[in-house]
Design an enzyme around this catalytic site. Structure first.
Site, PDB file in Angstrom:
ATOM      1  N   GLN A   7      79.502  17.192  75.570  1.00  0.00           N
ATOM      2  CA  GLN A   7      78.257  17.931  75.455  1.00  0.00           C
ATOM      3  C   GLN A   7      77.400  17.788  76.702  1.00  0.00           C
ATOM      4  O   GLN A   7      76.345  18.420  76.794  1.00  0.00           O
ATOM      5  CB  GLN A   7      77.461  17.433  74.239  1.00  0.00           C
ATOM      6  CG  GLN A   7      78.139  17.684  72.909  1.00  0.00           C
ATOM      7  CD  GLN A   7      77.419  17.006  71.759  1.00  0.00           C
ATOM      8  OE1 GLN A   7      78.015  16.212  71.036  1.00  0.00           O
ATOM      9  NE2 GLN A   7      76.148  17.291  71.563  1.00  0.00           N
TER      10      GLN A   7
ATOM     11  N   ARG B  66      62.624   9.196  68.068  1.00  0.00           N
ATOM     12  CA  ARG B  66      62.604  10.381  67.202  1.00  0.00           C
ATOM     13  C   ARG B  66      62.371  10.006  65.751  1.00  0.00           C
ATOM     14  O   ARG B  66      61.726  10.744  65.008  1.00  0.00           O
ATOM     15  CB  ARG B  66      63.904  11.171  67.336  1.00  0.00           C
ATOM     16  CG  ARG B  66      63.885  12.101  68.524  1.00  0.00           C
ATOM     17  CD  ARG B  66      64.896  13.231  68.370  1.00  0.00           C
ATOM     18  NE  ARG B  66      64.657  14.189  69.434  1.00  0.00           N
ATOM     19  CZ  ARG B  66      64.213  15.415  69.243  1.00  0.00           C
ATOM     20  NH1 ARG B  66      63.942  15.832  68.027  1.00  0.00           N
ATOM     21  NH2 ARG B  66      64.021  16.226  70.248  1.00  0.00           N
TER      22      ARG B  66
ATOM     23  N   ARG C 290      73.743  14.624  65.082  1.00  0.00           N
ATOM     24  CA  ARG C 290      72.927  15.772  64.688  1.00  0.00           C
ATOM     25  C   ARG C 290      71.619  15.340  63.994  1.00  0.00           C
ATOM     26  O   ARG C 290      71.626  14.793  62.906  1.00  0.00           O
ATOM     27  CB  ARG C 290      73.755  16.650  63.749  1.00  0.00           C
ATOM     28  CG  ARG C 290      73.236  18.039  63.533  1.00  0.00           C
ATOM     29  CD  ARG C 290      74.225  18.823  62.702  1.00  0.00           C
ATOM     30  NE  ARG C 290      73.921  20.252  62.674  1.00  0.00           N
ATOM     31  CZ  ARG C 290      74.709  21.175  62.139  1.00  0.00           C
ATOM     32  NH1 ARG C 290      75.851  20.816  61.579  1.00  0.00           N
ATOM     33  NH2 ARG C 290      74.365  22.445  62.150  1.00  0.00           N
TER      34      ARG C 290
ATOM     35  N   GLU D 274      69.880  21.259  64.543  1.00  0.00           N
ATOM     36  CA  GLU D 274      69.611  19.994  63.853  1.00  0.00           C
ATOM     37  C   GLU D 274      68.689  20.103  62.642  1.00  0.00           C
ATOM     38  O   GLU D 274      68.918  19.421  61.632  1.00  0.00           O
ATOM     39  CB  GLU D 274      69.014  18.993  64.847  1.00  0.00           C
ATOM     40  CG  GLU D 274      69.969  18.583  65.937  1.00  0.00           C
ATOM     41  CD  GLU D 274      69.274  17.715  66.969  1.00  0.00           C
ATOM     42  OE1 GLU D 274      69.829  16.661  67.303  1.00  0.00           O
ATOM     43  OE2 GLU D 274      68.183  18.081  67.435  1.00  0.00           O
TER      44      GLU D 274
END
Length: 783
Positions: A210, A323, A355, A728
């Protein structure tokens, strides 16, 4: 199974905001799609395999590799001593060796690489190593690491208001402990790298990743090469889910090392067992919480400490924890909070991106707490949720200081509540449970608010190249990676829309660090947002040049470039209409530049890591789900009977792809919360390391009634075509499944007792919770 009715777009349909098929769908179904392992092997290609640690924490006192070298077909064996540059593949902190050098820190850590004539010969040889260890104390439990103050990063804390005083003064208070497990990414295509030596010491690497730029950097650092000597190319992945953001680096470095030393093409494709033993997972979290609330269930103060299993190295645990902190509020206004996050060092795989990137682990905690508050007060959890939503005077500021300017959660939840017949079904379930002593039904509606952007500001940038050829066809290259999510399809739609041509005229090529440099990872749901904007910028530059040429050539001096229209494959210059391809050839003959670069940087972002405050997100995506389950209280088995999903994708670029993303995220998140259980034995060996021992959802786990719709909304910010990210955020929708199971378990008692249901809610976990509820209610273990 039923989704929103979406007629397939005809070839003449406008490029954007229609359900066009995935650009590689015909290649996927025919088997022609080329993944890294499908690339035709060059002459002289050899294969690598990794020798893995059998100890969770130990010093290597002797490493015997003679038996490995003596195996048939073996060409070379490499250890850390053979790495000419930096023996590190850590994405942020340099604490993650490519090959263990004297110290192993988890079972499955690579110690050496063997290169042989075939994949099977390499694998067999790798198992012939004789390794002597001096065992060291191993920490396998994150709570044990917490007690020992063993962390990969300093603890994080965000405080707003005076939570201690508000907790002390609250009419009601609820404290407890809870945990949610980790999750294996379980991409269909495993980790793989294919490295080919080029002239002048250069390396060409095909890698299922990715983050091609990061692979370029770590390979360069490992081999002592400049970035311009390493080309990383990636056409498509068979899934990534975050597991190929940083974790592909080890495989890229080993393949490149062997190719560089042997001057031969080298492929490294670990078997699924080795892949799962080596790579990190979603972080499992342990929570200690204390919340104060009023008689109606309005939260007055909250304190939570989240302990995440980081594994043996930092990897991306810091951003994941950040997060989690920024998503603990989910859709709710919290005036006084104390939010702490700890990244516990354990002798297990180094956990990584997955994710949602910590957002799900943060948001599910507040959902579990609100569910408990509602049961304590004897209220419907939906009513307590709605009471705590963002919105209204002075209730629009997040704990980290960002104002919620695009809030649609009230309207969205009201639409889903009505459309799913939530209240009527709630009454019907109560009647069913009253008459059913063994089988119990449960229902839950949960919302989501998910911030979109990398929480490191400089990652929020992208570049693209667009080429218009003289036959009117268009080629676009951008820095994003395609992992099945439809990024290339959306970017092609954006370019076609900007040039006013049919989608069939636009094609996307492989991500390639020699074409678009310094790219960000395709992660944090920013793939279409960033790369779509960059491609739009490039296409717009070409369109403006063509408009100026058309106005000057056909406008007779009376029409300006801003009056030229590009639509339906035609260019309108006043009364004159030219096919796009004809205008292009005329422009080429007039020496007009028909290619352009594009660039985009997300505006209005700021973040202070030291205070955990700022504006880390460009905007928020919203959604909600209703789930209805049936639980067998004698066996712990359960079934999802119906799911109603409503998700905010803004002005969707491709509704068909977005609905697929919503449903896929829902099922994947349901797997995380109900059946995907990671288990390490007392020696630190991961026992759930193959499809035979690790259960993911299958087709029969999908509900018979599956209703999915996109909420009609336009992005508040100037996002790409006013769409919103959809990778997500919908992974938070299956919170409703877990809490519906909890609702059904509560019905096995008096309905007011909070079930201590851990996640994943496996049959064993469900039975434990049922027994606890019945014991608390003074009932026997059987009905």
């Amino acid at each position: 199974m039923k989704a929103e009715t979406l007629p397939q777009a005809s070839p003449a349909a406008p490029a954007a905001h229609h359900g066009h098929p995935h650009e590689s769908a015909h290649l996927h179904v025919s088997g022609e799609a080329t993944y890294v392992d499908d690339i035709r092997e060059l002459a002289g290609t050899v294969h690598a395999a990794l020798g893995l640690s059998t100890q969770a924490h130990a010093r290597i006192t002797a490493l015997g590799l003679d038996a490995v070298r003596a195996m048939p077909g073996v060409i070379a064996v490499f250890t850390a001593a053979d790495i000419p540059g930096s023996n590190d593949c850590g994405p942020i902190i340099h604490d993650d060796p490519i090959l263990a050098d004297g110290l192993v820190q988890y079972v499955g850590q690579p110690i050496f690489a063997v290169v042989a004539e075939s994949h099977e010969l390499a694998r067999c040889a790798a198992r012939r190593a004789e390794v002597a260890y001096e065992p060291l104390p191993a920490v396998l439990d994150p709570l044990q690491a917490k007690q020992q103050h063993s962390f990969v990063l300093p603890p994080m804390q965000l405080v707003r208001g005076d939570p201690a005083a508000c907790l002390a003064a609250a009419p009601h208070r609820l404290a407890g402990r809870w945990q949610v497990g980790g999750q294996e990414q379980f991409y269909l295509e495993g980790q793989i790298s294919y490295a080919v030596p080029r002239e002048d010491g250069c390396i060409h690497l095909w890698c299922s990743t990715q983050h091609p730029t990061e692979m370029q950097q770590v390979v360069g650092h490992a081999l002592g090469l400049a970035a311009n000597q390493v080309v990383v190319e990636m056409r498509r992945m068979g899934g990534g889910f975050g597991g190929k953001e940083s974790q592909s680096a080890l495989f890229a470095c080993v393949a490149a090392l062997a190719a560089s030393r042997l001057r031969r093409p080298v492929k490294l494709r670990p078997d699924r067992d080795d892949d799962m033993m080596i790579t990190g997972k979603r972080h499992d979290f342990h929570y200690d919480y204390d919340v104060g609330f009023d008689d109606d269930g309005r939260i007055l103060a909250a304190r939570i400490e989240m302990t995440a299993r980081a594994g043996f190295s930092a990897d991306l645990s810091g951003p994941v924890a950040t997060r989690a902190i920024c998503h603990f509020d989910n859709a709710y206004y919290l005036s006084d909070v104390d939010i702490r996050a700890l990244c516990a060092r354990t002798n297990t795989q180094s956990n990584t991106a997955f994710r949602g990137f910590g957002g799900p682990q943060g948001a599910i905690a507040i959902e579990y707490i609100i569910d408990s508050i509602a049961r304590e007060l004897g209220r419907d959890p939906l009513d307590v949720r709605k009471l705590n939503f963002y919105g209204g005077e002075g209730r629009d500021l997040t704990p980290y200081g960002q104002r919620v300017e695009d809030n649609v959660i009230h309207e969205l939840v009201a639409e889903l509540e009505a459309g799913s017949a939530y209240r009527e079904r709630r009454r019907g379930i109560a009647a069913f449970n009253a008459a059913s002593p063994v089988l119990k039904k449960g229902l839950a509606l949960t919302p989501l608010k998910f911030g979109i952007s990398f929480n490191v500001a400089h990652y929020n940038q992208a570049g693209a190249l667009v080429h218009v050829y003289t036959d009117g066809s268009v080629l676009v290259n951008h820095g994003g990676t395609e992992m099945g999510q439809g990024l290339n399809t959306k970017v092609c739609q954006v370019v076609a829309n900007e040039l006013g041509i049919p989608l069939a005229q636009v094609r996307a090529t492989a991500a390639d660090t020699s074409k678009v440099a310094n790219t960000s990872a395709t992660a944090a749901s920013t793939g279409a947002d960033l790369n779509g904007k960059a491609a739009e910028d490039a296409a717009r530059r070409i369109r403006l040049r063509l408009a100026e040429f058309a106005a000057g050539t056909y406008g007779g001096g009376s029409i300006g470039a801003d009056a030229v229209r590009f639509t339906n494959g035609q260019v309108e210059i006043g009364e004159t209409v030219q096919p796009f391809a004809e205008l292009v050839i005329r422009a080429y003959e007039a020496r007009v530049q028909l290619w352009s670069e594009g660039f985009y940087a997300t505006p209005r972002l700021s973040w202070d890591l030291s205070t955990l405050t700022g504006r880390p997100f460009y905007y928020f995506a919203y959604g909600a789900a209703v789930s209805e389950v049936l639980v067998d209280t004698l066996t712990g088995e359960w079934r999802l009977l119906r799911a109603d999903l409503l998700h905010d994708a803004g002005n969707s670029i491709n509704p068909a792809i977005d609905i697929g993303q919503v449903e896929g995220a829902f099922i994947q998140g349901m797997g995380w919360l109900t059946m995907e259980e990671l288990w390490w034995n007392k020696d630190g060996r991961l026992m759930t390391h193959a499809p035979s021992t690790y259960k993911i959802p299958a087709a029969h786990d999908c509900p018979a009634e599956f209703h999915t719709r996109l909420f009609r909304n336009h992005s508040h910010e100037d996002t790409i075509l006013r769409s919103k990210a959809v990778g997500e955020p919908p992974l938070l929708l299956p919170f409703s499944v877990l809490l519906a199971i909890r609702d059904a378990i509560a019905a096995a008692g008096d309905g007011r007792t909070n079930p201590p249901l851990r996640a994943p809610a496996t049959p064993e976990a469900i039975l434990d919770a049922v027994e606890a509820v019945r014991a608390a209610c003074g009932e026997g273990s059987r009905p």
